[in-house]
Design a protein around this motif. Sequence first.
Motif, mmCIF file in Angstrom:
data_model
loop_
_atom_site.group_PDB
_atom_site.id
_atom_site.type_symbol
_atom_site.label_atom_id
_atom_site.label_comp_id
_atom_site.label_asym_id
_atom_site.label_seq_id
_atom_site.Cartn_x
_atom_site.Cartn_y
_atom_site.Cartn_z
ATOM 1 N N CYS A 197 47.522 48.925 41.308
ATOM 2 C CA CYS A 197 47.419 48.467 42.701
ATOM 3 C C CYS A 197 46.864 49.620 43.531
ATOM 4 N N ASP A 216 44.063 41.747 37.550
ATOM 5 C CA ASP A 216 45.430 41.534 38.003
ATOM 6 C C ASP A 216 46.403 42.376 37.176
ATOM 7 N N LEU A 217 46.928 43.425 37.790
ATOM 8 C CA LEU A 217 47.895 44.330 37.161
ATOM 9 C C LEU A 217 47.416 44.778 35.778
ATOM 10 N N ALA A 259 52.417 49.042 45.077
ATOM 11 C CA ALA A 259 52.126 47.603 45.117
ATOM 12 C C ALA A 259 52.491 47.041 46.485
ATOM 13 N N VAL A 303 55.783 41.555 43.066
ATOM 14 C CA VAL A 303 54.939 42.392 42.207
ATOM 15 C C VAL A 303 55.788 43.431 41.484
#
Length: 278
Positions: A111, A158-159, A178, A211
């Motif tokens: 992030c 995504d992550l 995050a 998250v």
Amino acid sequence: MPAPESSTASPAFARIVSELRRAGCVFAEEEAGLLIAEASNPIDLAHDVRRRVAGIPLEYILGWAWFAGRRVMVEPGVFVPRRRTELLVNEAAVILEAAGASQPRVVLDLCCGSGAVAAALAMRIPGLELHAADIDPVAVRCARGNVEPMGGHVHEGDLFGALPLLLRGRVQVLAVNAPYVPTKAIRTMPPEARLHESRLSLDGGADGLDVHRRLAAAAPEWLGPAGHLLIETSEQQALATASIVSAAGFTVRIVRSEELDGTVVVGALPDFAAALPR
């Protein structure tokens, strides 16, 4: 950031300070000095002042933010690094320095936004294998400008889905800022953040911790021996974030800096808990 001394003596300085004060800028003198110093000509300066008075974040106008003792490039829409996140850098650096060069120095800034954390760590500790990732394409582009010149790699997705598989089981320090603002609390944020920064970088779900849950659950398979997970959180959410990380199998401690107004949850897997600095 103090205003450059030369700018405070210019004829435009007092007028710009007055305009910024009327617009509600708390640090009008410092901002005026920076705007004057960065503008290439009077026309650009007048344009920049109008944008600032209209509420555009100063960092977007300058094209950079001051973080951990250096300038970090920031594009419009990208999360502006806050001073409190310097605590995340400091704690990651302590762990890396304590481990020494005998450990694989693989660092992941997840992030990453502008990549400020990764770039700051690269400046402090030479020889890192540095990776950063974000889901926002604009943030990824910005991070590449900050991280790749330091020898790092930036991934989009995504992550952990953004990462190459060769990182699995090798990360020594996983540093994460995050989004952790509860969805309903976003409307109470300052307009500079609420109206100009990407929602992806702010919205942490109903309690702000969505998250964090995903990170803690998946992190163990990406961490190597003596690996640590560090998550920035708020002082109010620290116990909840720590519980999430603990439930995922980590030994946890909470670090708080009143000076930086920062809070970080640090976790290590049980076999490596002794590596946590005390």
